[in-house]
Design a protein around this motif. Sequence first.
Motif, PDB file in Angstrom:
ATOM      1  N   VAL B  50       0.822  -1.201   0.000  1.00 17.66           N
ATOM      2  CA  VAL B  50       0.000   0.000   0.000  1.00 17.66           C
ATOM      3  C   VAL B  50       0.863   1.261   0.000  1.00 17.66           C
ATOM      4  N   ILE B  51       0.489   2.182  -0.871  1.00 14.96           N
ATOM      5  CA  ILE B  51       1.077   3.521  -0.847  1.00 14.96           C
ATOM      6  C   ILE B  51      -0.039   4.464  -0.425  1.00 14.96           C
ATOM      7  N   TYR B  52       0.263   5.341   0.522  1.00 14.45           N
ATOM      8  CA  TYR B  52      -0.774   6.218   1.056  1.00 14.45           C
ATOM      9  C   TYR B  52      -0.860   7.507   0.251  1.00 14.45           C
ATOM     10  N   SER B  53      -2.091   7.848  -0.111  1.00 17.43           N
ATOM     11  CA  SER B  53      -2.314   9.007  -0.981  1.00 17.43           C
ATOM     12  C   SER B  53      -1.826  10.308  -0.349  1.00 17.43           C
ATOM     13  N   HIS B  54      -1.930  10.429   0.993  1.00 19.80           N
ATOM     14  CA  HIS B  54      -1.538  11.692   1.630  1.00 19.80           C
ATOM     15  C   HIS B  54      -0.071  11.996   1.368  1.00 19.80           C
ATOM     16  N   VAL B  72      -7.517   1.155  -2.852  1.00 20.08           N
ATOM     17  CA  VAL B  72      -7.937   0.120  -1.914  1.00 20.08           C
ATOM     18  C   VAL B  72      -9.261   0.495  -1.254  1.00 20.08           C
ATOM     19  N   ASN B  73     -10.265  -0.354  -1.369  1.00 15.10           N
ATOM     20  CA  ASN B  73     -11.476  -0.088  -0.588  1.00 15.10           C
ATOM     21  C   ASN B  73     -11.897  -1.267   0.271  1.00 15.10           C
ATOM     22  N   ASN B  74     -11.057  -2.284   0.341  1.00 19.03           N
ATOM     23  CA  ASN B  74     -11.326  -3.404   1.241  1.00 19.03           C
ATOM     24  C   ASN B  74     -10.063  -3.663   2.044  1.00 19.03           C
ATOM     25  N   LYS B  75     -10.119  -3.291   3.323  1.00 14.83           N
ATOM     26  CA  LYS B  75      -8.958  -3.516   4.194  1.00 14.83           C
ATOM     27  C   LYS B  75      -9.354  -4.580   5.202  1.00 14.83           C
ATOM     28  N   SER B  76      -8.745  -5.738   5.094  1.00 18.18           N
ATOM     29  CA  SER B  76      -9.188  -6.886   5.882  1.00 18.18           C
ATOM     30  C   SER B  76      -8.108  -7.408   6.815  1.00 18.18           C
ATOM     31  N   PHE B  77      -8.565  -7.910   7.942  1.00 21.01           N
ATOM     32  CA  PHE B  77      -7.679  -8.555   8.917  1.00 21.01           C
ATOM     33  C   PHE B  77      -8.150  -9.986   9.075  1.00 21.01           C
ATOM     34  N   MET B  78      -7.247 -10.917   8.878  1.00 20.19           N
ATOM     35  CA  MET B  78      -7.611 -12.328   8.879  1.00 20.19           C
ATOM     36  C   MET B  78      -6.880 -13.025  10.028  1.00 20.19           C
ATOM     37  N   LEU B  79      -7.649 -13.665  10.903  1.00 19.56           N
ATOM     38  CA  LEU B  79      -7.038 -14.442  11.975  1.00 19.56           C
ATOM     39  C   LEU B  79      -7.192 -15.910  11.627  1.00 19.56           C
ATOM     40  N   LYS B  91     -14.684  -1.495   4.930  1.00 19.57           N
ATOM     41  CA  LYS B  91     -14.923  -0.912   3.609  1.00 19.57           C
ATOM     42  C   LYS B  91     -15.586   0.434   3.790  1.00 19.57           C
ATOM     43  N   ASN B  92     -15.164   1.387   2.992  1.00 23.73           N
ATOM     44  CA  ASN B  92     -15.743   2.732   3.120  1.00 23.73           C
ATOM     45  C   ASN B  92     -16.057   3.257   1.732  1.00 23.73           C
ATOM     46  N   SER B  93     -17.345   3.466   1.476  1.00 22.51           N
ATOM     47  CA  SER B  93     -17.729   3.858   0.113  1.00 22.51           C
ATOM     48  C   SER B  93     -17.544   5.357  -0.135  1.00 22.51           C
ATOM     49  N   LEU B  94     -17.281   6.124   0.931  1.00 21.87           N
ATOM     50  CA  LEU B  94     -17.110   7.568   0.731  1.00 21.87           C
ATOM     51  C   LEU B  94     -15.667   7.939   0.397  1.00 21.87           C
ATOM     52  N   THR B  95     -14.736   7.429   1.204  1.00 24.06           N
ATOM     53  CA  THR B  95     -13.324   7.739   0.924  1.00 24.06           C
ATOM     54  C   THR B  95     -12.633   6.483   0.444  1.00 24.06           C
ATOM     55  N   GLU B  96     -12.573   6.368  -0.860  1.00 26.75           N
ATOM     56  CA  GLU B  96     -11.992   5.154  -1.428  1.00 26.75           C
ATOM     57  C   GLU B  96     -10.600   5.375  -1.979  1.00 26.75           C
ATOM     58  N   ASP B  97     -10.088   6.604  -1.872  1.00 27.53           N
ATOM     59  CA  ASP B  97      -8.780   6.793  -2.480  1.00 27.53           C
ATOM     60  C   ASP B  97      -7.713   7.233  -1.483  1.00 27.53           C
ATOM     61  N   GLY B  98      -7.838   6.736  -0.245  1.00 23.25           N
ATOM     62  CA  GLY B  98      -6.846   7.063   0.772  1.00 23.25           C
ATOM     63  C   GLY B  98      -5.556   6.300   0.605  1.00 23.25           C
ATOM     64  N   SER B  99      -5.631   5.162  -0.061  1.00 23.53           N
ATOM     65  CA  SER B  99      -4.417   4.388  -0.301  1.00 23.53           C
ATOM     66  C   SER B  99      -4.576   3.612  -1.594  1.00 23.53           C
ATOM     67  N   PHE B 100      -3.460   3.266  -2.177  1.00 23.30           N
ATOM     68  CA  PHE B 100      -3.525   2.526  -3.442  1.00 23.30           C
ATOM     69  C   PHE B 100      -2.398   1.511  -3.555  1.00 23.30           C
ATOM     70  N   ILE B 101      -2.633   0.574  -4.468  1.00 23.37           N
ATOM     71  CA  ILE B 101      -1.655  -0.481  -4.744  1.00 23.37           C
ATOM     72  C   ILE B 101      -1.003  -0.159  -6.078  1.00 23.37           C
ATOM     73  N   ALA B 102       0.304  -0.286  -6.121  1.00 21.21           N
ATOM     74  CA  ALA B 102       1.020  -0.067  -7.380  1.00 21.21           C
ATOM     75  C   ALA B 102       2.151  -1.082  -7.480  1.00 21.21           C
ATOM     76  N   LEU B 103       2.599  -1.350  -8.693  1.00 22.62           N
ATOM     77  CA  LEU B 103       3.792  -2.178  -8.865  1.00 22.62           C
ATOM     78  C   LEU B 103       4.979  -1.235  -8.748  1.00 22.62           C
TER      79      LEU B 103
END
Lengths: 90, 432
Positions: B50-54, B72-79, B91-103
């Motif tokens: 994840v790269i953070y947009s800020h 990223v609009n699905n941030k999950s924690f798996m136990l 998941k947040n449908s209002l702020t969906e561009d706070g972070s993104f995935i890039a190569l």
Amino acid sequence: MSDLDKKLYKNTFKTSQTSHLHPDDEQCLQCLEKVCTIICPAKVYNYNESEKKLTVSYEKCLECGACRIACKYIKWNYPEGGKGVVYKNS
Amino acid sequence: MSESSKTDVIVVGAGPAGVSAAITVARGGKKVVLVERGNFSGSKNVYGGVIYSHAAQEIFPNFKEAPIERFVNNKSFMLLSEYDSTTISYKNSLTEDGSFIALRAKWDKWCVEQAKKEGVYLAPDTTVRNLIVENGDVVGIETDLEKFYADIVILADGANSLLAEQIGLKSKPKTKQVVLGVKEVLKLPSAVIEQRFGLIDGKGAEFKIAGGPLAGLFAMGLMFTNKESVAIGIGASLDDLKSKKIAPYELLEDLKHHPSIAPLIKDGELIEYSAHLIPEGGIEPLPKLYANGVMVTGDAAALVNNVHFEGTNLAMFSGKFAGETALEAIEKNDFSANMLCLYEKKLQNSFVMKDLRTYKDVVKLVSGRTESFLGYYPQKVNEFFEIFTSANGIEKKSLFVKFTKNFFCKRSLAELFSDAITGIKLIFGVLK
């Protein structure tokens, strides 16, 4: 080819003529743990029991530096400029 | 020394910290050379997804033009336990561009292209072997081919900063101070990824994973969706791998085969396998951040927030602060440590050092109780949900009584006490 080598085969490497990894052969003789042969994610290091020598397949090194931290006797440096692993999708 | 081999600022390493430092210097109208050992910027870089947009916005206001894989609009924690798992998804449908995935090979390259447009001179294929020190001042670099001088050298040479060690700004890290990350990238059609992860409109998902095959180790897993591939990896304390004699790729293989993970990556074709060290940020002794003529940024300075898996954003801000400090130093024609301490002040006043201070004890505390926090308790969560979600003709109360008894019986009082104290210390450590 081992499963790990099959994975490494998918990567792009620009192989240098010379190794950037230099273990201390004298120390390897006395070393019981041979931790480099376990923690290296590319299994660059293998201990040849019959020759009593560590073989170093530097050409598949992922340049993470784990061996440098785990063993104080490995002289570690970066490959020469432009050489070594080339990540395209990571 | 000839004028041609001297510049205002040299930045070593063209990752997020380096490019941010270099572009800041160039924007201030000074000459800057950005040195990169790889064939292109990004070719040696590996990250956790994840790269953070800020941070991207701070350095590159036009970052949305960059080759981004997915916001990223699905941030999950798996136990995970051995055969089951519990997942919490945010998941947040209002702020969906706070972070993104890039190569990284594309993102870092794009960043450097922007920097070049703004006047940064890039020297690729160049490994710096030594810092040139004269009368206690860093005055330049020595590559395989030549010596090159500058008023200021900014180190952004990553987790294995041989240069920072060389001049005594930090000592070689101990196995407890680094996490070894290994990661595979598995090619899958975009439509399959979106179906499996419940994604629409090209959005992406990131998973943080604990327990299962990683139980009892100071280790976490991660998984995230690129456009047409899924990346899955683990990060494990090198100290644990060493003392328990565990090969990192075997741990990753076990994670990939977990029944809750395997269906998500089924039929994925491996296209890349990578490894990288992650510094444990905030652990004593902290690296010194500056000396006469030199500043250290990003991973090289261990500026990593392991609790939140943040690194690139800390790197970019530290690079920017180092660049700003270099500009002031040039303005005043003073390159001494006395002047460059401004860099540390800027870091101290920002979220970078404030967050690292907040979490400085977390890693230490949790790594002392990994069996509990990253093994036993995740397993108990799954046991609870197994009872809560099952119907089998047995009255619930007896199941919960058994669960509660078990919870305490399988744990000695001393262990529970120690965990509780650690938990309290964690909360108070963070809030104080």
